[in-house]
Design an enzyme around this catalytic site. Structure first.
Site, mmCIF file in Angstrom:
data_model
loop_
_atom_site.group_PDB
_atom_site.id
_atom_site.type_symbol
_atom_site.label_atom_id
_atom_site.label_comp_id
_atom_site.label_asym_id
_atom_site.label_seq_id
_atom_site.Cartn_x
_atom_site.Cartn_y
_atom_site.Cartn_z
ATOM 1 N N HIS A 228 29.509 33.674 36.890
ATOM 2 C CA HIS A 228 29.216 32.202 37.302
ATOM 3 C C HIS A 228 30.023 30.809 36.519
ATOM 4 C CE1 HIS A 228 27.740 28.269 39.800
ATOM 5 N NE2 HIS A 228 29.098 28.599 40.338
ATOM 6 N N CYS B 199 48.942 39.120 40.070
ATOM 7 C CA CYS B 199 47.737 38.257 39.970
ATOM 8 C C CYS B 199 47.051 38.972 39.841
ATOM 9 C CB CYS B 199 46.479 38.065 41.823
ATOM 10 S SG CYS B 199 46.085 39.098 42.241
HETATM 11 C C1 PEP Z 1 42.503 41.868 38.809
HETATM 12 O O1 PEP Z 1 41.758 43.159 38.563
HETATM 13 O O2 PEP Z 1 43.266 41.899 38.424
HETATM 14 C C2 PEP Z 1 42.555 40.730 39.849
HETATM 15 C C3 PEP Z 1 43.130 39.792 40.057
HETATM 16 O O3 PEP Z 1 40.917 40.059 40.535
HETATM 17 P P1 PEP Z 1 39.358 40.427 39.284
HETATM 18 O O4 PEP Z 1 40.148 40.059 38.747
HETATM 19 O O5 PEP Z 1 39.291 39.261 40.397
HETATM 20 O O6 PEP Z 1 39.024 41.821 39.432
#
Ligand code: PEP
Ligand code: MG
Length: 760
Positions: A364, A676
């Site tokens: 968090h 992403c």
């Molecule tokens: C990822 O795994 O690249 C992603 C964007 O998800 P997180 O970082 O929230 O696991």
């Protein structure tokens, strides 16, 4: 042997400095092996020599005074060959070199083993005996085990010992002392540290002195009296339910707190000038170490009671001490662990950085820190908190490092870098409202990763074209229970409205792994390969459907919602999720006519999804590649483990090949593809991703204009040429060097931080 080993490690861990660590090692190993000599030689970087540091059996006067190069003597040979040497007659070996004055002439048998930590030879551990004989196999194995177990402790003691008492950073004599953790929020922070003790953690109390011992003693007595009262009332309450001998423990507690026992000792330390908290920490910790070292299991157990008392005392002391934090100028917060409420206590603009022993990039506090733009490093396992209070530190949020004792040169380098960053950020403002278009007209959509509402405001002010990843789990992480359908709907509606008509891609609840909900604990020994992402939500349709209903309702009359499914590893998961989404939609349509049906996308973040990308691309509306998890799973490197963080590199050719394959498959299936993970936020990597054919890149807002500025400076042809070059290379280092060489002419240094960071 195992008992000996456990005992040695325990004693050594309680040692207060490097010399006492080594003294304990040589004494205990000599005893355990019943040999006549045990010696430790430690490597000194400055002189490039192995120094005779501690001994039992040879001349102690020579400790710290004599040394050998790696080409000298049997010790040098052990170090340079990085393997044990076992001889019955040391003097007859060609490498033997007699060190004057240490008195080893009479010892014939020699067994030496290197002390290695993270591939680095820290020193050599040697045992010797008069009798001409080879040490047997079990003795050799024991010495190797001791050296391997102690390497970490010695490395830690060396680092901590290297932190000098200089109050300020920036000194020619200083040697950078670096601690490696997990990079959680980008940026460089340079400021004095303040230690925060959220819970009564005895080991995290800085060594503070007090100005008025009398007043401090009175303060201590008040806390002591309160703990005694607590103990008495606990005893009285338990007396009704427990047998007499069980409540007797509370009488022992009360005796321990007596003026003649712990209480008295603590008082003496305060009289000598320590603050009450420091005195409690010091005295209690030393008692814990004594009890833990006892052979009798009953007495060993009593260490827990002393710790409990110490923590209770500390809790009362800290309640008052809490006011003393000084935030007149920006500070770096360091702590064992931080909570969001502590973060909230720091006045605005006074937070220069965050460093914690525990915590991960998805905790968090890390999420909040990223959204506030505070350089943050977590998971600094060996951080000596006590030593760092009020020290000037550097937090390198790009490389996941904390630097204490920084030299003039290092300070200068980081100051220049900060300066450059500020200039670049100011210069980037001009791109806010311009499209992300290459000089030959190729457009690519730049979107943001978001999770809390302040992310949206910032992103819009920077010209984001949408939200490529809305991490819905953040609302779940900061709640005390699962948020209700209406609470979720309100949060989602705010996002969708804020960005309308731009698209907002909402990812379904992605918990598990390192994202734990306090009210829904998942205990697993291997959480990243366990119950996470869609696996959890498909097993709990009641949670999934509530979330989908909230999303669909929030999208009424807007239509800019897209739904993204995380951690999909099989096609059936897409099918199951789609069925539930369709069911929720057809039910809601009865109440809300014309309710738009959003596009459904799959996150590609595990190798199986890459290998099946053609099938997935045919069966869903869009693909979003999560490079953070994909890198973790392709390279089998835990993204939150500092020990292997240098192996976690998204420029690894396997990661880039996988990205390329995904982009190509999406183009072939004519569906939009986006990326992403953090890879998209790295300007140099963004060039490659655009050339691969991704239609949009999603990143945290702080990187948006950096990526845009670089993409607006090159042509698509150049980007494709670079990609062709990169795909021919077979290791991450060469790829980074190649990119840096080829992009240097058009980009300014801070844009390359990603390349540099990965190449360290
Ligand atoms: C990822 O795994 O690249 C992603 C964007 O998800 P997180 O970082 O929230 O696991
Ligand atoms: Mg992920």
């Amino acid at each position: 042997m195992l008992d000996h080993l456990r005992q040695i490690v325990q004693d050594v861990s309680a040692a207060k400095d490097i010399q006492s660590t080594l003294d304990i090692i040589v004494a205990r190993v000599k005893d355990a092996m019943q040999t006549e000599v045990c010696t430790v030689y430690l490597y000194d970087k400055n002189t490039d020599r192995y120094v005779f540091m501690a001994t039992e059996g040879l001349n102690k006067q020579a400790q710290g005074r004599l040394s050998l190069t790696r080409d000298q003597g049997l010790v040098g040979l052990v170090a340079s060959r990085e393997e044990p040497i076992n001889l019955d007659d040391a003097a007859s070996h060609r490498a033997y070199k007699l060190l004057p004055d240490i008195g080893e002439e009479e010892f014939n048998a020699f067994l030496g083993t290197p002390i290695i930590h993270h591939r680095e030879v820290l020193g050599v551990l040697v045992v010797q005996q008069r009798q001409r004989r080879k040490f047997d196999e079990s003795e050799e194995a024991f010495l190797i085990t001791v050296a391997a177990q102690l390497a970490g402790v010695i490395a830690h003691a060396k680092v901590v010992g290297a932190i000098t008492p200089f109050e300020r950073t920036g000194n020619q004599q200083n040697n950078d002392v670096r601690f490696r953790g997990i990079a959680c929020a980008n940026g460089i922070g340079m400021a004095e540290a303040v230690i925060i003790n959220p819970s009564a953690d005895l080991t995290a109390i800085p060594e503070r002195r007090c100005e008025n011992p009398e007043q401090e003693i009175a303060f201590f007595h008040k806390s002591l009296a309160t703990v005694k009262t607590d103990m008495q009332s606990l005893r009285d309450r338990f007396a009704e339910r427990l047998a007499k001998q069980e409540t007797a423990l509370f009488d022992v507690y009360l005796q321990m707190l007596d003026d003649n026992a712990l209480g008295g000792e603590i008082e003496v330390r305060i009289e000598q000038g320590l603050s009450a908290a420091s005195a409690v920490s010091e005295v209690v910790l030393s008692h814990i170490a004594t009890f833990e070292g006892m052979d009798d299991p009953y007495l060993r157990e009593r260490a827990i009671d002393i710790k409990d008392l110490g923590q209770r005392l500390m809790a009362y002391l800290q309640r008052v001490e809490h006011q003393h934090y000084d935030f007149e100028s920006p500070r770096i917060l360091i702590a064992e662990e931080l909570t969001a409420s502590i973060l909230a206590e720091v006045p605005k603009g006074m937070l220069a950085g965050i460093a914690t022993v525990r915590g991960t990039s998805n905790s968090h506090v890390a999420i909040l820190a990223r959204s506030m733009g505070i350089p943050t490093v977590m998971g600094l396992k060996s951080l000596p908190l006590k030593k760092l209070h009020e020290k000037a530190l550097i937090i390198d949020g790009y490389n996941g490092e904390l630097i204490a004792n920084a030299s003039d040169a290092t300070c200068q380098r980081y100051e220049n870098f900060q300066q450059e960053e500020r200039l670049v950020d100011r210069g980037l403002e001009q791109y806010k409202d311009l499209p992300c278009k290459t000089t030959d007209g190729q457009e690519i959509s730049l979107q943001v990763n978001a999770g809390i509402i302040s992310d949206a405001e910032r992103a819009l002010s920077l010209g984001a074209e949408g939200v490529g990843l809305y991490r819905t789990e953040i609302q779940f992480l900061i709640s005390e229970r699962f948020p209700s359908e209406e609470e979720q709907r309100v949060a989602y509606r705010r996002q969708l409205e804020a960005f309308h008509p731009r698209p907002v891609t909402m990812r379904c609840l992605d918990i598990g792994g390192d994202k734990a909900l306090p009210y829904f604990p998942i205990e697993e020994s291997n959480p990243f390969l366990g119950w996470r992402g869609m696996r959890v939500t498909l097993d709990h349709p009641e949670i999934f459907i509530v979330q989908i209903r909230a999303m669909l309702k929030a999208n009424a009359n807007l239509g800019n919602l897209q739904i993204l499914l995380p951690m999909v590893t099989q096609l059936s998961e897409l099918g199951d999720a789609r069925n539930l989404i369709m069911r929720a939609h057809s039910e809601l349509v009865q109440e809300i006519p014309n309710l738009p049906l959003p596009k459904i996308g799959v996150m590609v973040e595990v190798p199986s999804a890459v290998y099946q990308i053609d099938t997935f691309a045919r069966c869903c509306d869009f693909i979003s590649l999560g490079s953070n998890d994909l890198t973790q799973y392709l390279l089998a490197v835990d993204r939150n483990n500092p020990r292997v963080s240098t192996l976690y590199n998204h420029y690894h050719p396997a990661v880039l090949q996988a990205c390329y394959q995904v982009a190509q498959a999406c183009n072939h299936a004519e569906i939009p593809s986006s990326i992403c993970g953090e890879l998209a936020a790295d300007p140099a990597a963004a060039v490659l991703l655009m050339a691969m054919g991704f239609n949009s890149l999603s990143m945290s807002s702080s990187n948006l204009l950096r990526v845009k500025s670089l993409l607006r400076f090159i042509t698509m042809d150049d980007a494709k040429r670079l990609l062709r070059g990169v795909l021919k290379l077979d290791n991450a280092q060469d790829i980074q060097d190649y990119l840096q060489r080829n992009l240097e002419d058009i980009a300014i240094t801070p844009l390359f931080q990603g390349v540099r960071e990965q190449s360290k």
